[in-house]
Scaffold this motif. Structure first.
Motif, PDB file in Angstrom:
ATOM      1  N   UNK A   1      57.335 -23.883  10.345  1.00  0.00           N
ATOM      2  CA  UNK A   1      56.169 -23.304  10.598  1.00  0.00           C
ATOM      3  C   UNK A   1      55.025 -23.884   9.863  1.00  0.00           C
ATOM      4  N   UNK A   2      54.347 -24.683  10.821  1.00  0.00           N
ATOM      5  CA  UNK A   2      53.285 -25.680  10.445  1.00  0.00           C
ATOM      6  C   UNK A   2      51.844 -25.041  11.109  1.00  0.00           C
ATOM      7  N   UNK A   3      51.194 -24.118  10.120  1.00  0.00           N
ATOM      8  CA  UNK A   3      50.025 -23.558  10.708  1.00  0.00           C
ATOM      9  C   UNK A   3      48.810 -24.034  10.523  1.00  0.00           C
ATOM     10  N   UNK A   4      48.047 -24.182  11.656  1.00  0.00           N
ATOM     11  CA  UNK A   4      46.780 -25.084  11.649  1.00  0.00           C
ATOM     12  C   UNK A   4      45.619 -23.793  11.664  1.00  0.00           C
ATOM     13  N   UNK A   5      45.838 -22.975  12.548  1.00  0.00           N
ATOM     14  CA  UNK A   5      44.701 -21.803  12.803  1.00  0.00           C
ATOM     15  C   UNK A   5      45.151 -20.475  12.672  1.00  0.00           C
TER      16      UNK A   5
ATOM     17  N   UNK B   1      48.850 -13.055  12.619  1.00  0.00           N
ATOM     18  CA  UNK B   1      49.213 -13.969  13.769  1.00  0.00           C
ATOM     19  C   UNK B   1      48.358 -15.229  13.682  1.00  0.00           C
ATOM     20  N   UNK B   2      49.231 -16.365  14.032  1.00  0.00           N
ATOM     21  CA  UNK B   2      48.524 -17.885  13.645  1.00  0.00           C
ATOM     22  C   UNK B   2      49.447 -18.668  14.714  1.00  0.00           C
ATOM     23  N   UNK B   3      48.894 -19.847  14.944  1.00  0.00           N
ATOM     24  CA  UNK B   3      49.434 -20.821  15.676  1.00  0.00           C
ATOM     25  C   UNK B   3      50.597 -21.728  14.873  1.00  0.00           C
ATOM     26  N   UNK B   4      51.310 -22.144  15.485  1.00  0.00           N
ATOM     27  CA  UNK B   4      52.454 -23.082  14.900  1.00  0.00           C
ATOM     28  C   UNK B   4      52.551 -24.487  15.495  1.00  0.00           C
TER      29      UNK B   4
ATOM     30  N   UNK C   1      45.954 -22.407  21.466  1.00  0.00           N
ATOM     31  CA  UNK C   1      45.305 -22.360  20.174  1.00  0.00           C
ATOM     32  C   UNK C   1      43.904 -22.168  20.346  1.00  0.00           C
ATOM     33  N   UNK C   2      42.997 -22.408  19.211  1.00  0.00           N
ATOM     34  CA  UNK C   2      41.698 -21.910  19.444  1.00  0.00           C
ATOM     35  C   UNK C   2      41.921 -20.397  19.711  1.00  0.00           C
ATOM     36  N   UNK C   3      42.449 -19.499  19.096  1.00  0.00           N
ATOM     37  CA  UNK C   3      42.623 -18.073  19.493  1.00  0.00           C
ATOM     38  C   UNK C   3      41.496 -16.993  18.453  1.00  0.00           C
TER      39      UNK C   3
END
Length: 578
Positions: free
Chosen positions: A376-380, A398-401, A442-444
């Motif tokens: 799990x590498x969360x950016x945003x 809730x996040x982007x991986x 992404x960019x959610x």
């Protein structure tokens, strides 16, 4: 360095009948711009600016600039595609000039009255032609704004007048190191550091005033609008009644010299507090410092996090009503890399990613705990909230991986970002994850009235591949179960060879967004047509199953692809606190 410069100038100053202030000036009488290669046609205005600036450039600055050029031409290793400006700054990634407030034509539909205000988007836009390595993330921040009033739109593009921008503008060439691209081979890295050290000693600039670009995002809190980039403190911005964009200055009350602030603060819509963090830029612990800013805009006590053992790149975090959640990813920053001629930022695939959970109102790190989350590498982060279940208290995030994270800096087109639901059991200190969609998202964003609270709908950008964005999807988190594979309930493609960016949600209710349905509003963003080279501002109905376009504004200038944006209502523009 000062004595060396003085002795050099004393020995080699030309003997001319000039005033002392004129001795160390170069005059360029003529330059044939037409002879410059056609491949640099988009940069002609910038070339002319640089030529003009050299006329007033001191000999010392000219020498340093010449050394920079020498490093680029003879010492740099061959440029990788990701840091070669001839490849990075092509098409709609190439920079544009500033544009003063200019009236726009609404070419389709009508602009809803709830959009009275301003949509502003941030992004990189280098003011000078890069002579050497340049990464997409390195450019000077430029804001592109659509000011809307009574159904009419005014567009404006302005550089954020950061300290870096101002210094380099006065000198006439790039001066400060670009963190994502400057370290290209051992010899070039040492040479650039030496030139930088010399410039600081010669007082060409003072790093205590910051060296960031503020090119990442915007935030509105404490009655102020900020442009942000995580390598510096925020800059205060003002949108004038006629739609112009003014930089008011660096907000130094948020930090001492050599401190920074995240580009993604979280604002509680009920308490109006802002929650933020900063990371060490000296490569010394603590590598993570958490803090909050009260509704009056006063920074509160910092909470140093010493339990983070190394400097990992934390771009974003999440905040619920009770907790703050930090990612410790495989993207790390290691100064030893510079000594090897490698970028300071790299990926450690042997490292196991973690999440750190700390009480939102913590005064120290005594209650923080970390849990491993392999893969799990969360950016945003999109949002987080608290749930009280039979098995104990649970944090839902809730996040982007980002998959294939090793390509996140050099080959973004090879990465794939999953939008995931992460459930953290506070009592058992365990984590469960599941994807909300298999698409590259992404960019959610969400309805900002639900920040820190349970929300249902998410609007995410579709990578095609990243960093290009071909459309937007609407995700319904209530459909997420162990068996579910895709929670998409609506989508909109921007069209053939048309690409946009992060879509911002604007509630239809002008007074209280919490009293309406969560998705009762509009999505706004910029879209660029790569065939016609025309950019537009579009408005989509967030409740429509096709995210129907209800209004389109033709823009008077191309808008380069960028990062994050914000919508500021008319009330907040009129009640701005300088």
């Amino acid at each position: 360095m000062e004595s060396l410069s003085a002795s050099f100038l004393e020995k080699y100053t030309p003997t001319l009948s000039l005033k002392p202030s004129q001795v160390l000036r170069f005059q360029i009488q003529s330059v044939k711009i037409d002879e410059i290669s056609k491949k640099f046609a988009p940069f002609h205005d910038q070339i002319a600016r640089r030529i003009t600036s050299v006329q007033t450039q001191s000999l010392r600055s000219f020498i340093y600039s010449s050394l920079d050029d020498f490093i680029c031409k003879f010492i740099d290793l061959p440029l990788r595609a990701s840091i070669d400006p001839k490849r990075v700054l092509t098409g709609n990634y190439s920079p544009v000039d500033e544009l003063p407030p200019t009236a726009c034509e609404v070419v389709e539909g009508t602009l809803p009255s709830c959009l009275d205000g301003a949509y502003i988007r941030n992004g990189p836009n280098p003011q000078f032609i890069p002579q050497g390595p340049y990464h997409l993330f390195d450019g000077d921040g430029m804001l592109h704004s659509v000011r809307i009033r009574d159904g009419e739109a005014t567009f404006c593009s302005r550089f954020i007048k950061t300290y870096k921008y101002t210094v380099e503008r006065e000198i006439g060439s790039p001066v400060m190191l670009n963190v994502f691209s400057a370290f290209n081979g051992l010899a070039a890295s040492i040479a650039r550091c030496a030139v930088t050290f010399g410039r600081v000693l010669a007082r060409e600039y003072d790093p205590r005033h910051g060296f960031g670009t503020a090119n990442t995002s915007l935030a509105l809190f404490a009655g102020k609008l900020f442009a942000l980039g995580e390598s510096d403190l925020p800059y205060r911005i003002k949108i004038t009644p006629n739609g112009d964009i003014i930089t008011l200055g660096r907000h130094e009350s948020f930090g001492a010299p050599f401190t920074t602030m995240t580009a993604h603060p979280k604002i509680d819509p009920e308490t109006h507090e802002a929650f933020a963090f900063r990371q060490s830029i000296t490569f010394m612990p603590p590598f993570l410092i958490y803090f909050k800013i009260n509704k009056q805009g006063e920074k509160q006590q910092e909470v140093p996090i010493f339990s983070l053992p190394e400097l990992s790149l934390i771009h974003d975090f999440a905040v619920s009503k009770k907790y703050a959640i930090f990612p410790d990813t495989q993207i790390v920053m290691n100064p030893k890399n510079i000594l090897k001629g490698m970028p300071a930022i790299s990926v450690d695939l042997k490292k196991v990613p973690r999440l750190g959970i700390v009480p939102r109102d913590a005064v120290d790190e005594s209650e923080i705990w970390w849990v491993e989350v392999p893969g799990f590498n969360m950016v945003h982060a999109v949002n987080a909230w608290d749930e009280d279940r039979g098995g104990g208290e649970t944090i839902v995030m809730v996040a982007t991986n980002v998959l294939s994270v090793e390509h996140v800096l050099d080959r973004m087109d090879l990465t794939h970002a999953f939008l995931e639901r992460i459930e953290i059991n506070v009592k058992e200190k365990t984590v469960k994850r599941r994807a909300l969609s298999s698409a590259n998202l992404d960019f959610a964003v969400i309805n900002p009235a639900n920040t820190g609270k349970k929300n249902r709908y998410i609007y995410a950008a579709m990578g095609s591949p990243m960093p290009k964005i071909s459309g937007v999807v609407k995700i319904d988190t209530s459909l997420s179960t162990v068996e579910s594979k895709d929670c998409t309930v609506a989508s909109r493609q921007y069209g053939h060879n048309c690409y946009g960016g992060e879509a911002i949600f604007v509630s239809r209710d002008l007074d209280d967004a919490t009293t309406t349905e969560e998705d009762d509003g509009y999505l706004v963003t910029y879209v660029h047509n790569e065939i016609t080279s025309e950019s537009k501002f579009i408005v989509m109905d967030a409740r429509s199953p096709t995210l129907e376009i209800v209004a389109v504004v033709r823009l008077p200038q191309r808008v380069p692809y960028g990062f994050h944006g914000i919508f500021v209502r008319e009330f907040d523009l009129e009640n701005y606190k300088p």
